[in-house]
Design an enzyme around this catalytic site. Structure first.
Site, PDB file in Angstrom:
ATOM      1  N   HIS A 263      23.564  41.805  45.320  1.00 12.29           N
ATOM      2  CA  HIS A 263      24.631  41.178  44.427  1.00 12.29           C
ATOM      3  C   HIS A 263      23.970  40.498  43.263  1.00 12.29           C
ATOM      4  O   HIS A 263      24.050  40.732  42.112  1.00 12.29           O
ATOM      5  CB  HIS A 263      25.452  40.052  45.108  1.00 12.29           C
ATOM      6  CG  HIS A 263      26.512  39.211  44.251  1.00 12.29           C
ATOM      7  ND1 HIS A 263      26.346  38.546  43.327  1.00 12.29           N
ATOM      8  CD2 HIS A 263      27.814  39.462  44.108  1.00 12.29           C
ATOM      9  CE1 HIS A 263      27.185  38.077  42.607  1.00 12.29           C
ATOM     10  NE2 HIS A 263      28.336  38.655  43.354  1.00 12.29           N
ATOM     11  N   HIS A 475      47.403   8.682  35.239  1.00 12.04           N
ATOM     12  CA  HIS A 475      47.700   9.223  34.137  1.00 12.04           C
ATOM     13  C   HIS A 475      47.052   8.530  32.778  1.00 12.04           C
ATOM     14  O   HIS A 475      47.187   9.054  31.809  1.00 12.04           O
ATOM     15  CB  HIS A 475      49.331   9.438  33.813  1.00 12.04           C
ATOM     16  CG  HIS A 475      50.169  10.270  34.739  1.00 12.04           C
ATOM     17  ND1 HIS A 475      49.673  10.444  36.023  1.00 12.04           N
ATOM     18  CD2 HIS A 475      50.766  11.151  34.338  1.00 12.04           C
ATOM     19  CE1 HIS A 475      50.629  11.460  36.216  1.00 12.04           C
ATOM     20  NE2 HIS A 475      51.284  11.814  35.222  1.00 12.04           N
TER      21      HIS A 475
END
Length: 665
Positions: A263, A475
């Site tokens: 790989h 938030h």
């Protein structure tokens, strides 16, 4: 191109170039190029429409290597088909200042369409390119005159499909029926940690079918004709297509193929010799036989394809001269001749109206004004259009069966941002998309890639601070603005009123060498009076908003905190302390100014206090260790905005106190 040479020999050229380059660099990923070589032959030799002599031909097909670690596959293809990428360039694989970096980089290597490496983003970029093609075709093509007509192809691996962005982007692609998007999946079952069934058991064909894609499964990725037939079938579909190609990673390596060992590491001299023997390859490293070069050469065919398109476009231009000129202007990234006048007129209206509104609304007003001069605007929001205010009166929603210029991206912040990058790379539109500032964290790596690629992608972030109020710390943005400022080549604008918002949009649109963020408030902010000279100075990123003779302290602020700086300056003035107020809507632009200008704004020897509703550490580069910062080094709280600003010390009294403290030192 047409050739009688067996396709396995064409594929083997890719295999040996990949293993030799990785071996010489002693770094890289040979397995994917060796495994996908046959797929590459099917696509590039039989379908891919491009011109190596003009990599920027506007109606070329697009090819994106989302699994960009296999970059030698792409470099081999570019070299073999005739791009300006020499064998010496391949020998310099992964070396300093070479054209053959470890992962493909747009604007570095001719023929590379996007910078890939972070898995999945190339796939999302491909969605953006296919979206741009579809919208431009709907806008400009005429019967029998399809001047925008190309496919977008992407190679992907298991890693791309494991990344969550693949779900975001591909779900939207299916919904919008992007039929000219064809994705070839290298299903080799191997990732760095080994065989993927221990952590990746998704039924990928069913997953993509659920998105609304056309899926062609069970294709032998080492059978060039089978892949060729699948691509032919995909080109007839009325939806995007995923072609699932079963492959063996490192195909051709007798002892390492099919394992993770091939790989991401060089094969070694012994195994390379074994590969050569197994393939019957007798040429020396970095040597390609003449018959293989001849089989791969796409220069003549590419020029013929472009010539055919040029003839078509000449007919189009004769019949539709206005549309032809507009299409070329937009694909070149040039702004309309009258844009400066549009900006000037809108700025004049802002000065006249003196509105006290939220900068998110000021942003929408700017979009409304500029969209009249910029038909290339392609806006959007990640399911927050009514809060972000990125639509405008004449905007039309993009749908599968409807041309439009505003995209409902759904709750897909990362996907939205990477798709926007694909649109910007394709050309023809200036994309902007929005979410709440705190969710910029979801988008961050796509913002980084936009900056790395120097794209004109515009990222709109609203609800920029504790001013969001009752939604609370999940938030409320605290660290995000400073964090975004750390990304090189990304301009971040946080304006304080309608005039600064208008100029922020102008500068973001005009910038053609990098992306910008446009950061806006939820709450109303007061209009600030300025002279024409001060308005011009906004473009420099930081400027003197209010001044006093022999100022003893400088207050620096951005966005919603400019109002507080002005009020604190008034209070200090009443106490006989002369104050200069500096508004700094874009520290990135200010930092590019010369030393003389910066010194004229931030006077030497005058103590400074910075004010921003966010983390404090960033601001010490401007105030120095002897200065101070009014900021927030904690998360927020859930309460009304006015209560929060007082709770966290964003009061006139606190700013005055900080100013007196730095004066007393």
């Amino acid at each position: 191109m047409t050739s009688t040479l067996p396709t396995d020999k064409m594929a083997n050229a890719i295999r040996v170039l990949a293993m030799d380059a990785v071996q010489q660099a002693n770094s890289g990923h040979p397995g994917m190029p060796m495994g996908m070589a046959d797929i590459a032959v099917a696509l590039w030799a039989k379908h891919y429409r491009h011109n190596p002599g003009n990599p920027g031909w506007v109606n070329r097909d697009r090819f994106l290597l989302s699994n960009g670690h296999g970059s030698m596959l792409h470099y081999a293809l570019l070299h073999l088909t005739g791009y300006d990428l020499t064998m010496d360039d391949l020998r310099q694989f992964r070396q300093l200042h070479s054209k053959t970096a470890g992962h493909p980089e747009v604007h570095v290597t001719p023929g590379v369409e996007t910078t890939t490496g972070p898995l999945g983003q190339g796939l999302a970029n491909a969605v953006g390119m296919a979206l741009a093609e579809k919208l431009l075709a709907a806008e400009f093509n005429r019967p029998e005159l399809a001047v925008v007509d190309h496919f977008t192809y992407a190679f992907v691996g298991d890693g791309c499909l494991m990344e969550g962005i693949s779900h975001e982007a591909c779900s939207l692609a299916g919904t919008l029926r992007l039929s000219k998007l064809i994705v070839l999946y290298d299903d080799n079952g191997i990732s760095i940690d080994g065989r993927v069934e221990g952590w990746f058991l998704d039924n990928t064909p069913q997953r993509f079918a659920a998105y609304g894609w056309n899926v062609i499964a069970g294709v032998d990725g080492h059978n060039t004709e089978a892949v060729n037939a699948a691509i032919h079938q995909a080109k007839l579909a009325d939806k995007p297509t995923l072609i699932c190609c079963k492959t063996v990673i490192g195909k051709g390596s007798p002892n390492l193929q099919g394992t993770d060992k091939v790989h991401g590491a060089a094969l070694g001299d012994k195994e390379i010799a074994a590969v050569r023997a197994a393939l019957g390859w007798t040429a020396a490293p970095f040597e390609i036989p003449a018959d293989i070069y001849e089989a791969w050469d796409a220069k003549e065919q590419g020029q013929r394809l472009e010539n055919d398109w040029n003839a078509l476009f000449a007919t189009y231009r004769a019949e539709f001269p206005v549309e032809a000129a507009e299409l070329l202007r937009r694909l070149k990234g040039e702004l309309p001749a009258g844009f400066d006048q549009t900006v000037a007129a809108y700025l004049a209206s802002c000065v006249e109206k003196k509105e006290n509104i939220a900068t998110r609304k000021a942003s929408q007003n700017a979009i409304e004004a500029y969209a009249q001069a910029l038909p290339e605007f392609l806006g959007g929001s990640a399911d927050l259009t009514g809060s972000n205010l990125t639509n405008w009166k004449e905007s039309v929603a993009v749908r599968a069966d409807q041309w439009g210029n505003h995209i409902n991206y759904g709750v897909r912040e990362f996907g939205m941002s990477a798709i926007m990058n694909g649109v910007a790379l394709h050309g023809g539109y200036i994309p902007f998309g929005a979410t709440f500032l705190t969710f910029s964290d979801y988008s961050r790596n796509a913002l980084r890639m936009a900056a790395l690629m120097k794209l004109r992608s515009l990222f709109v972030f609203t609800h920029d601070s504790i001013g969001l109020g009752e939604d609370g710390p999940t938030h409320q943005s605290v660290e995000q603005v400073s964090s975004l400022r750390l990304i090189p080549h990304l301009d971040n604008w946080r304006p304080c009123d309608t005039v600064e918002s208008a100029i922020a949009w102008e500068q973001a649109v005009k910038r053609n060498d990098g992306p910008s963020t446009l950061i806006f408030s939820r709450q109303n902010l007061p209009y600030q009076e300025r002279s024409p000279e001060q308005i011009d100075a906004i473009r420099r990123g930081g400027y003197v908003l209010q001044d006093a003779k022999d100022a003893r302290v400088i207050l620096i602020a951005t966005g919603s905190e400019v109002e507080l700086a002005v009020a604190a300056a008034a209070a200090l003035t009443k106490e006989g302390i002369a104050v200069r107020v500096v508004s700094m809507p874009c520290t990135d632009a200010f930092d590019r100014e010369d030393a003389a200008y910066k010194a004229s704004v931030l006077l030497y020897g005058v103590p400074r206090v910075a004010i921003e509703a966010g983390v404090t550490s960033f601001w010490y580069k401007y105030v120095g260790l002897e200065g101070d910062v009014v900021g927030i080094d904690s998360f927020g709280e859930s309460a009304p905005a006015s209560v929060l600003f007082k709770h966290f010390g964003f009061t006139v009294e606190n700013v005055v106190s900080k100013a007196k403290m730095v004066l007393a030192q």
